[in-house]
Each structure stands twice: as structure tokens, then as C-alpha cells.
Design an enzyme around this catalytic site. Structure first.
Site, PDB file in Angstrom:
ATOM      1  N   PHE A 143       0.838  -1.207   0.000  1.00 31.86           N
ATOM      2  CA  PHE A 143       0.000   0.000   0.000  1.00 31.86           C
ATOM      3  C   PHE A 143       0.874   1.258   0.000  1.00 31.86           C
ATOM      4  CE2 PHE A 143       0.714  -1.379   4.318  1.00 31.86           C
ATOM      5  CZ  PHE A 143       0.987  -0.225   5.027  1.00 31.86           C
ATOM      6  N   PRO A 144       0.566   2.219  -0.863  1.00 34.71           N
ATOM      7  CA  PRO A 144       1.291   3.497  -0.829  1.00 34.71           C
ATOM      8  C   PRO A 144       1.075   4.185   0.514  1.00 34.71           C
ATOM      9  CG  PRO A 144       0.040   3.264  -2.872  1.00 34.71           C
ATOM     10  CD  PRO A 144      -0.410   2.162  -1.955  1.00 34.71           C
ATOM     11  N   CYS A 145       2.140   4.717   1.075  1.00 30.92           N
ATOM     12  CA  CYS A 145       2.053   5.322   2.414  1.00 30.92           C
ATOM     13  C   CYS A 145       1.732   6.802   2.291  1.00 30.92           C
ATOM     14  CB  CYS A 145       3.352   5.124   3.180  1.00 30.92           C
ATOM     15  SG  CYS A 145       3.273   5.729   4.868  1.00 30.92           S
ATOM     16  N   GLN A 146       0.452   7.119   2.277  1.00 29.80           N
ATOM     17  CA  GLN A 146       0.041   8.520   2.253  1.00 29.80           C
ATOM     18  C   GLN A 146       0.050   9.078   3.675  1.00 29.80           C
ATOM     19  OE1 GLN A 146      -3.683   7.263   0.647  1.00 29.80           O
ATOM     20  NE2 GLN A 146      -3.372   8.447  -1.217  1.00 29.80           N
ATOM     21  N   ASN A 184       5.934  -2.141   2.520  1.00 25.31           N
ATOM     22  CA  ASN A 184       6.079  -0.698   2.418  1.00 25.31           C
ATOM     23  C   ASN A 184       7.545  -0.295   2.533  1.00 25.31           C
ATOM     24  OD1 ASN A 184       5.371   2.272   2.856  1.00 25.31           O
ATOM     25  ND2 ASN A 184       3.341   1.330   2.887  1.00 25.31           N
TER      26      ASN A 184
END
Length: 410
Positions: A143-146, A184
Site C-alpha cells: 500500500f502506498p504510504c500517504q 512498504n
């Protein structure tokens, strides 16, 4: 590694320290080299008394890679990109039912290479995962870490709304797989002084899963010719977690280098195929032609240093990624989404040019038959963002082992 020897730069990569730290250890007598040449100190691997080198010396890699699933374990992957994580997990024995990705070119890459999985080219926010409940054993996703918004409320699951981690959490909640894997950047642990990871941990607990204490794995220890570090999160459903134990993968017995990536050897049977690649402007090519293997802008004459660095010449910091030429006898630096950007140069060891698409793919341990869709910029981006296939496969065998243990519980 040749004849049981490891050079000083590769030792630094395994231990996660700087080259100068290894040099300091040599000078202080903490470690004793067996020989030295113009570029490196060399050490016998079995002489070294570090946990990471000992784990490589006592590797159970070969036996772990013989682990097969007791039955077909069905999986879903989110944020699948070009398929590095998915391919490694498939190689370990997982059966992908569906792969979700939003990027058009990456979806075409997935379709061209995964012939049986359904490719969900869709904004993840619009996917109903509940239809997979009772069918899927395992969910994975890098998952992209926003940025997370806390506002001091500490509402756990609700605090993550608006982030892509929330969508991974929602999929887990709707599907209830036995096990999940999150992946991640290593900075996730310390992001926002640890608050981000604290919130993620709380959400995983609320979902009814036990979070195995996460680890940062160095790809260079898992048969990948690249200095890349990623954090892995393994969650086990609580009704199963107290009866099984997850075992992290054992590292490979040697360090792979660009020589292994580009020429016949342990990684590949043939030389790297010819392919497209970016080009340098004429003046940049002239200057970079003077940089030796493993060198950077500091190896240039002072007048060319000033010309190439311009205003940043007098700034602090090592800036060792600038005008960087890779070395055949070392792993690559972490690949980025573009091999010719000034701050993250990835110049070929022998030729004065950026790495090609197929060279990029080999450094990420994709097979040569893996094709990438889209224009040159898109292909570099897809490969640069991928999880190295061999690292993913090593994790996959450990996860298959875990699911086999769960399968035998009843």
C-alpha cells in the site's frame, strides 16, 4: 562473493552500515581482511561474527524453497503494480484469483504476464471485496504510504479513512483471509514519530488479526543484486494466531552483484538481453565517461565537479548518488523510477549510459520473458516501484509454510 570471500562494500550492504564504518573496523582490528586490492578489502565469510553474516553462513534457503502448498491457497493482491510481489508469491505456490491496479500501463503488464488471474483495473475505493469471503486464504498489498490524519482522536480504523492503507484494511475486513501481507518503505516504522505505525497496528488489532512484529528485510540478502530495504507486515487471524508461528525467510548464502545480473551465472543463464534505454545529453556523457566504476562526482577533476554540480557544489552532504557509476562487483543502489535523474544516477558500470529496461528488470530479478507495457518512462517507473521478485518469493515460501501449519490444525 567468490571462493567464500566477501568484499568490504558488499559486507557494508549486508550489515546496513557505511563503507567508511567497515574501513574503521578494519583499522581498529575489529575485523581482519584476508586480502586487499585497489578497490576493496576481502573477508572470509565464515570469519565474520555478525548476526546477518552468520544467518547467511547457516542459510536454510534451499530447503525453504522446497516447501510446497498442501492445497491450492487462493490469494488477492492489491496495488499490484508491474507484478513483482505477485510473481514472487506465485513462484512460491500461491494461486492468484485477482490482482488490483489503477495504472493503465501496469494493468496491461499484468494482463500480458498473468494469464489466469482476473485483473481488476479499477479504483480500489470502488471494489466490493465481500464476494471473495470464504474463497480467499490470503491477501497481499504494497500500500502506498500517504499522510495519515490523526487530529488527536485515535479512532483507529476511522482515523485511516482517506488513505490507501484503509482500503487494504477494508479488503481484509470484508474477506477475512487467514493471513495477510503488507509491504512498504522501511521509513513507515518511524513516520510521524511512530504515530503512523501505531495507528496501523491498532487497526490491525481491531480487525481481529495478530500482527507479527514487523521486519525490515534487505533485498541484498535474498538473492537480489540490489541495495533495497522494505518493511513487511504479516497478520494472522486471531482465531488461528495462538496455534501457529510465522518464521521469517532465511537469507541466501551469498551476495549477488551486477555481474550476476548481467552475465551468465547463478541468477541467469544468459547475458542480459538488449533493450531500450534512456540516453544522456552529449556533455553529460562526456563528463560521466571520466567516472570510474563505483565512483561519483567526487572522482572528477575539480573544474568538472564545479561544472556538473553547479550551485550544489558548495552545499553539505555526500551527494554520492550524483554522477554515480555502478560497479560490476557490487549490487546496484536502490533503483528509482528514472535511471538518469541527477540526484539518483544509475550509470552502467562499463558503458557511459543509463541502465536499460532489461537491465533494470534483471536487477529486480524479473525473468527475461516478463514484458512491460507502456512507453519507456512508464516501464522504468513500473520496474523501479516493484518488489524484487526473489525477495517476494522468499517471503512467499515462509507464508506457504505458515498456511500449511494452519491447514493441519484441524
Amino acid at each position: 562473493m567468490i571462493d567464500g570471500l566477501i568484499n568490504s562494500v558488499n559486507l557494508a550492504s549486508v550489515l546496513g552500515v557505511s563503507n567508511s564504518t567497515v574501513d574503521t573496523w578494519v583499522k581498529s582490528g575489529k575485523i581482519k581482511p584476508r586480502k586487499k586490492d585497489k578497490h576493496y578489502f576481502y573477508f572470509f565469510f565464515n570469519d565474520l561474527d555478525f548476526p546477518d553474516t552468520k544467518s547467511m553462513s547457516n542459510s536454510t534457503w534451499d530447503s525453504e524453497h522446497l516447501i510446497k502448498p498442501l492445497r491450492e491457497y487462493k490469494s488477492i493482491e492489491l496495488f499490484a503494480g508491474a507484478g513483482g510481489l505477485a510473481l514472487g508469491l506465485e513462484n512460491a505456490g500461491f494461486k492468484h484469483v485477482a490482482l488490483n491496479e489503477f495504472d493503465k500501463d501496469a494493468c496491461e503488464t499484468l494482463r500480458n504476464n498473468f494469464k489466469t488471474a482476473e485483473i481488476l483495473e479499477e479504483d480500489i475505493h470502488n471494489i466490493d471485496f465481500s464476494k471473495y469471503k470464504g474463497i480467499i486464504d490470503f491477501i497481499s498489498g504494497g500500500f502506498p504510504c500517504q499522510a495519515f490524519s490523526y487530529a488527536g482522536n485515535q479512532k483507529g480504523f476511522d482515523d485511516t479513512r482517506g488513505t490507501l492503507f484503509f482500503e487494504l484494511a477494508r479488503a481484509i475486513k470484508e474477506v477475512q483471509p487467514k493471513v495477510f501481507l503488507g509491504e512498504n518503505v522501511k521509513g513507515l516504522l518511524n513516520h510521524d514519530n511512530g504515530k503512523t505505525f501505531e495507528t496501523i497496528s491498532k487497526v490491525i488489532d481491531e480487525l481481529g488479526y495478530y500482527l507479527v512484529p514487523p521486519r525490515i528485510l534487505k533485498a541484498v540478502m535474498y538473492k537480489v543484486p540490489q541495495k533495497r530495504e522494505r518493511i513487511f507486515l504479516v497478520g494472522i487471524r486471531k482465531d488461528l494466531a495462538d496455534r501457529v508461528t510465522f518464521h521469517w525467510p532465511s537469507p541466501y548464502k551469498a551476495v549477488m552483484t551486477l555481474r550476476d545480473a548481467f552475465y551468465p551465472g547463478e541468477l541467469y543463464k544468459t547475458e542480459v538481453p538488449k533493450s531500450e534505454g534512456q540516453k544522456y545529453p552529449k556533455r553529460k556523457e562526456e563528463i560521466l565517461s571520466l567516472v570510474p566504476q563505483g565512483g561519483n562526482w567526487k572522482n572528477l577533476p575539480i573544474n568538472l565537479q564545479k561544472e556538473f554540480m553547479k550551485g550544489s557544489f558548495n552545499l553539505g552532504g555526500g551527494k554520492t548518488g550524483i554522477a554515480r557509476r555502478l560497479s560490476l562487483d557490487e549490487p546496484s543502489l536502490t533503483l528509482t523510477c528514472a535511471p538518469a535523474q541527477k540526484q539518483t544516477e544509475r550509470c552502467h558500470p562499463l558503458e557511459t549510459r543509463p541502465l536499460t529496461v532489461r537491465e533494470y528488470a534483471r536487477i529486480q530479478t524479473f525473468p527475461d520473458e516478463w514484458t512491460f507495457a507502456g512507453n519507456l518512462t512508464s516501464q522504468y517507473k513500473q520496474i523501479g516501484n516493484a518488489v524484487p521478485v526473489n525477495l517476494a518469493e522468499a517471503m512467499g515460501h515462509s507464508l506457504i509454510h505458515l498456511l500449511n501449519d494452519i491447514e493441519q490444525l484441524d
